[in-house]
Design a protein around this motif. Sequence first.
Motif, PDB file in Angstrom:
ATOM      1  N   GLU A  57      10.898  51.796 -31.018  1.00  0.00           N
ATOM      2  CA  GLU A  57      11.053  53.459 -30.945  1.00  0.00           C
ATOM      3  C   GLU A  57       9.727  53.729 -31.193  1.00  0.00           C
ATOM      4  N   ASP A  58       9.031  53.973 -31.549  1.00  0.00           N
ATOM      5  CA  ASP A  58       7.651  54.148 -31.825  1.00  0.00           C
ATOM      6  C   ASP A  58       7.691  55.418 -32.617  1.00  0.00           C
ATOM      7  N   VAL A  59       8.700  55.405 -34.265  1.00  0.00           N
ATOM      8  CA  VAL A  59       8.924  56.192 -34.794  1.00  0.00           C
ATOM      9  C   VAL A  59       7.854  56.991 -35.940  1.00  0.00           C
ATOM     10  N   ASP A  60       8.214  57.813 -36.303  1.00  0.00           N
ATOM     11  CA  ASP A  60       7.189  58.748 -36.997  1.00  0.00           C
ATOM     12  C   ASP A  60       7.401  58.620 -38.602  1.00  0.00           C
ATOM     13  N   VAL A  61       8.880  58.220 -38.745  1.00  0.00           N
ATOM     14  CA  VAL A  61       9.228  58.434 -40.643  1.00  0.00           C
ATOM     15  C   VAL A  61      10.614  57.287 -40.144  1.00  0.00           C
ATOM     16  N   ALA A 108       3.081  51.703 -53.080  1.00  0.00           N
ATOM     17  CA  ALA A 108       3.562  51.163 -52.470  1.00  0.00           C
ATOM     18  C   ALA A 108       3.242  52.104 -51.595  1.00  0.00           C
ATOM     19  N   GLY A 109       2.863  53.353 -51.352  1.00  0.00           N
ATOM     20  CA  GLY A 109       2.546  53.898 -49.982  1.00  0.00           C
ATOM     21  C   GLY A 109       3.599  55.745 -49.284  1.00  0.00           C
ATOM     22  N   VAL A 110       5.285  54.773 -50.461  1.00  0.00           N
ATOM     23  CA  VAL A 110       6.182  55.467 -50.278  1.00  0.00           C
ATOM     24  C   VAL A 110       5.490  56.997 -50.197  1.00  0.00           C
ATOM     25  N   ALA A 111       6.068  58.034 -49.420  1.00  0.00           N
ATOM     26  CA  ALA A 111       6.087  59.470 -49.059  1.00  0.00           C
ATOM     27  C   ALA A 111       6.001  60.116 -50.238  1.00  0.00           C
ATOM     28  N   PHE A 126      11.225  67.913 -45.318  1.00  0.00           N
ATOM     29  CA  PHE A 126       9.573  66.815 -45.687  1.00  0.00           C
ATOM     30  C   PHE A 126      10.106  66.536 -44.592  1.00  0.00           C
ATOM     31  N   VAL A 127      10.927  65.722 -44.106  1.00  0.00           N
ATOM     32  CA  VAL A 127      10.648  64.769 -42.839  1.00  0.00           C
ATOM     33  C   VAL A 127       9.642  65.513 -41.737  1.00  0.00           C
ATOM     34  N   HIS A 128      10.331  66.544 -41.249  1.00  0.00           N
ATOM     35  CA  HIS A 128       9.391  67.513 -40.375  1.00  0.00           C
ATOM     36  C   HIS A 128       8.427  67.464 -40.660  1.00  0.00           C
ATOM     37  N   GLU A 129       7.636  67.969 -41.674  1.00  0.00           N
ATOM     38  CA  GLU A 129       6.119  67.896 -41.819  1.00  0.00           C
ATOM     39  C   GLU A 129       5.427  66.536 -41.959  1.00  0.00           C
ATOM     40  N   LEU A 130       6.072  65.123 -42.616  1.00  0.00           N
ATOM     41  CA  LEU A 130       5.484  64.672 -42.878  1.00  0.00           C
ATOM     42  C   LEU A 130       5.857  63.875 -40.918  1.00  0.00           C
ATOM     43  N   ALA A 131       6.509  64.070 -40.092  1.00  0.00           N
ATOM     44  CA  ALA A 131       6.425  63.364 -38.988  1.00  0.00           C
ATOM     45  C   ALA A 131       4.944  64.015 -38.032  1.00  0.00           C
ATOM     46  N   VAL A 134       1.883  62.669 -39.791  1.00  0.00           N
ATOM     47  CA  VAL A 134       1.650  61.681 -39.215  1.00  0.00           C
ATOM     48  C   VAL A 134       1.468  61.550 -37.601  1.00  0.00           C
ATOM     49  N   ARG A 135       1.488  62.588 -36.728  1.00  0.00           N
ATOM     50  CA  ARG A 135       1.593  63.024 -35.688  1.00  0.00           C
ATOM     51  C   ARG A 135      -0.145  63.237 -35.502  1.00  0.00           C
ATOM     52  N   SER A 136      -0.002  64.007 -36.397  1.00  0.00           N
ATOM     53  CA  SER A 136      -1.601  63.892 -36.144  1.00  0.00           C
ATOM     54  C   SER A 136      -2.943  63.405 -36.449  1.00  0.00           C
TER      55      SER A 136
END
Length: 147
Positions: A57-61, A108-111, A126-131, A134-136
């Motif tokens: 699905e090529d997910v960001d989060v 472990a790397g959880v944001a 937060f999920v918008h910013e994290l995504a 990730v894309r950047s």
Amino acid sequence: MNHNQLIPKVLVTKVGFDGHDRGSRIVAAGLRDAGMEVIYTPPWQEIPTVVKLALEEDVDVIGISSLATDHLIVPKLMAALDEAGLGDVGVVVGGIVPDADEAMLLEAGVARVFHPGSAMGEIAAFVHELAASVRSRRAATAEETTR
């Protein structure tokens, strides 16, 4: 279109033996309402299935919902994501997570870990910013490899 302006793609899932899905369904609906594309799985997902779906699905989060102690297998999920070349996918955990376990998840790397009572607006922001982050990173990596 700027790659960072695309709609965030989020996988909301429950790993392990936790079958209580009310919280994850509420969060999935809230993220959809916030304009995100949400892939939602039924409970009792195994780590290889989550990794395969994240790749397909090529997910960001990835959002992991935990009511019992299933958050304790998240470090194994993080390692499996790295092995599959998905170490750039952002991971958040929400639900019943004892304070003593939160540091282990972050290590472990959880944001971020969201606890009961977290506002949906806060989670979505937060999920918008994290995504976007990730894309950047993905865009920068792709640019480097094409040079």
